[in-house]
Design a protein around this motif. Structure first.
Motif, PDB file in Angstrom:
ATOM      1  N   HIS A  26       1.121  -1.227   0.260  1.00 52.88           N
ATOM      2  CA  HIS A  26       0.241  -0.292   0.296  1.00 52.88           C
ATOM      3  C   HIS A  26       1.023   1.418  -0.201  1.00 52.88           C
ATOM      4  O   HIS A  26       0.934   1.671   1.119  1.00 52.88           O
ATOM      5  CB  HIS A  26      -0.916  -0.094   1.017  1.00 52.88           C
ATOM      6  N   ALA A  27       0.967   1.802  -1.410  1.00 58.09           N
ATOM      7  CA  ALA A  27       2.162   2.271  -1.543  1.00 58.09           C
ATOM      8  C   ALA A  27       2.014   3.438  -2.470  1.00 58.09           C
ATOM      9  O   ALA A  27       1.700   2.780  -4.108  1.00 58.09           O
ATOM     10  CB  ALA A  27       3.584   2.060  -1.173  1.00 58.09           C
ATOM     11  N   VAL A  33       9.100   3.648  -0.110  1.00 59.94           N
ATOM     12  CA  VAL A  33       9.469   2.415   1.038  1.00 59.94           C
ATOM     13  C   VAL A  33      10.625   1.804   1.042  1.00 59.94           C
ATOM     14  O   VAL A  33      10.708   0.673   1.835  1.00 59.94           O
ATOM     15  CB  VAL A  33       7.955   1.831  -0.111  1.00 59.94           C
ATOM     16  N   ARG A  94       3.314  -1.772   7.962  1.00 60.98           N
ATOM     17  CA  ARG A  94       1.735  -1.360   8.164  1.00 60.98           C
ATOM     18  C   ARG A  94       1.582  -1.569   6.684  1.00 60.98           C
ATOM     19  O   ARG A  94       0.821  -1.596   6.213  1.00 60.98           O
ATOM     20  CB  ARG A  94       1.433  -0.351   8.626  1.00 60.98           C
ATOM     21  N   ASP A  95       2.405  -1.605   5.298  1.00 59.56           N
ATOM     22  CA  ASP A  95       2.310  -0.995   4.124  1.00 59.56           C
ATOM     23  C   ASP A  95       2.666  -1.989   3.401  1.00 59.56           C
ATOM     24  O   ASP A  95       2.344  -2.521   1.608  1.00 59.56           O
ATOM     25  CB  ASP A  95       2.736   0.944   3.604  1.00 59.56           C
ATOM     26  N   ILE A 288      -2.873  -2.927   8.532  1.00 54.92           N
ATOM     27  CA  ILE A 288      -2.851  -1.756   7.762  1.00 54.92           C
ATOM     28  C   ILE A 288      -3.928  -0.082   8.636  1.00 54.92           C
ATOM     29  O   ILE A 288      -4.002   0.109   8.411  1.00 54.92           O
ATOM     30  CB  ILE A 288      -3.881  -2.078   6.657  1.00 54.92           C
TER      31      ILE A 288
END
Length: 342
Positions: A26-27, A33, A94-95, A288
């Motif tokens: 999720h980026a 990242v 979390r990502d 997330i």
């Protein structure tokens, strides 16, 4: 360096197979990242805007982010070092998350391939009493009889709950591509040798496409409350995702406490409430940070996933319940069940 050069950079040798890891991300911008991953010394762009060369102390990784949600990490580095690097980073962030293939998805990876070996791995731990006929079941089967043996076990009500696929090995031979040997794990790790990176990529894409269909179908059932304006009231849309178990939960309080203990692999946290033999918990997915509600009875579980939440939460929950509680669980929703085992 571009995507077409990967087949030249990666060895795919029988003695040191190439590794491909599929990671859910999720980026909006992959480069920062990747640069922040523990153990990374540099991130270099390539001629392909979606492909990055990532240098680490144990070797290089080529990270393909063309699929904005499911990134592919390719490397010829040591499998032990690669596993350690990704596990350390994914479970601390979390990502990023693994993909979580169900037993059914793993069994049907590439239908036209010959299955050479199967590894099942069921370890109930704290989710069962330990007095069931098979609280631990680990099988390694090689040869053409592997399917027949696993089918025999799954037909026996004493043991079917303990049958959970952990990895498979296949041989794929496609005249237009070439030949590969693939070992594929339930967390989206591919070890490949052979003469066709294109065939390997096609197999990975097929797995990701089917997995995406399941995750997005779960997200499509997200619960949403829509107000009706000045007239007051509102409308609830979406649907509950319901699981049925083939074995009873013997200690509901201990079971739900373990499920929402914040620990891997479930990565859920919450404080359960108990009433009339049912546990309810407003949980937080530590992957997330989204919230979801769970309700659990003696032989069922319901997931109330808010609209906009991540469907990978449901995939992770189902896959790990298969390996720690009930390998024979089913989804009540026929479409979701078809996608789970397709």
């Amino acid at each position: 360096m571009n995507r077409a050069d990967l087949s030249e950079r990666l060895s795919m040798s029988g003695t040191a197979p190439t590794k491909t890891y599929v990671v859910e991300a999720h980026a909006d911008d992959p480069a920062p990242v990747l640069a922040r991953l523990e153990g990374v010394s540099s991130v270099r762009p390539t001629d392909d805007v979606y492909l990055f060369e990532v240098a680490t102390g144990f070797g290089d990784l080529w990270v393909d982010t063309l699929d904005r949600r499911f990134w592919r990490f390719h490397t010829d580095a040591s499998v032990a070092e690669s596993n350690r690097f990704l596990r350390r980073n994914i479970e601390a962030r979390r990502d990023l998350d693994w993909i979580w293939l169900s037993s059914g998805q793993l069994r049907s990876v590439w239908p036209q391939a010959r299955r050479k070996a199967v590894l099942t791995d069921f370890r109930s731990g704290r989710l069962t009493s330990g007095v069931s006929p098979a609280s631990t079941l680990r099988l390694q089967l090689k040869g053409d009889a592997a399917d027949a043996i696993t089918d025999l076990i799954s037909s026996d009500p004493r043991y079917r709950s303990a049958l959970a696929f952990d990895r498979i090995q296949i041989h794929a031979d496609e005249p237009e591509y070439g030949t590969v040997e693939e070992v594929i794990s339930r967390r989206g790790k591919f070890l490949v040798s052979g003469d066709s990176f294109e065939l390997h990529s096609a197999i990975v894409s097929s797995v990701v496409d089917r997995y995406r269909a399941f995750v997005e179908a779960c997200e499509g059932r997200g619960m949403r409350w829509s107000g009706l304006g000045d007239e007051g009231g509102g409308r609830l849309s979406g649907s509950v995702i319901s699981l049925n178990f083939g074995r009873p939960i013997e200690d509901l309080r201990g079971w739900i406490d373990e499920l929402v203990s914040s620990r891997a692999p479930f990565r859920l946290w919450g404080v359960p409430r108990f009433e009339d033999g049912i546990a309810e918990v407003d949980a937080v997915d530590l992957h997330i940070g989204h919230r979801l509600r769970l309700a659990v009875g003696e032989d069922w579980l319901r997931v109330y996933l808010p609209s906009g939440s991540c469907g990978n939460t449901v995939a992770r929950l189902i896959a790990n319940l298969q390996h720690r509680f009930d390998g024979s669980l089913t989804l009540v929703d026929n479409e979701l069940e078809h996608l789970r085992i397709a």
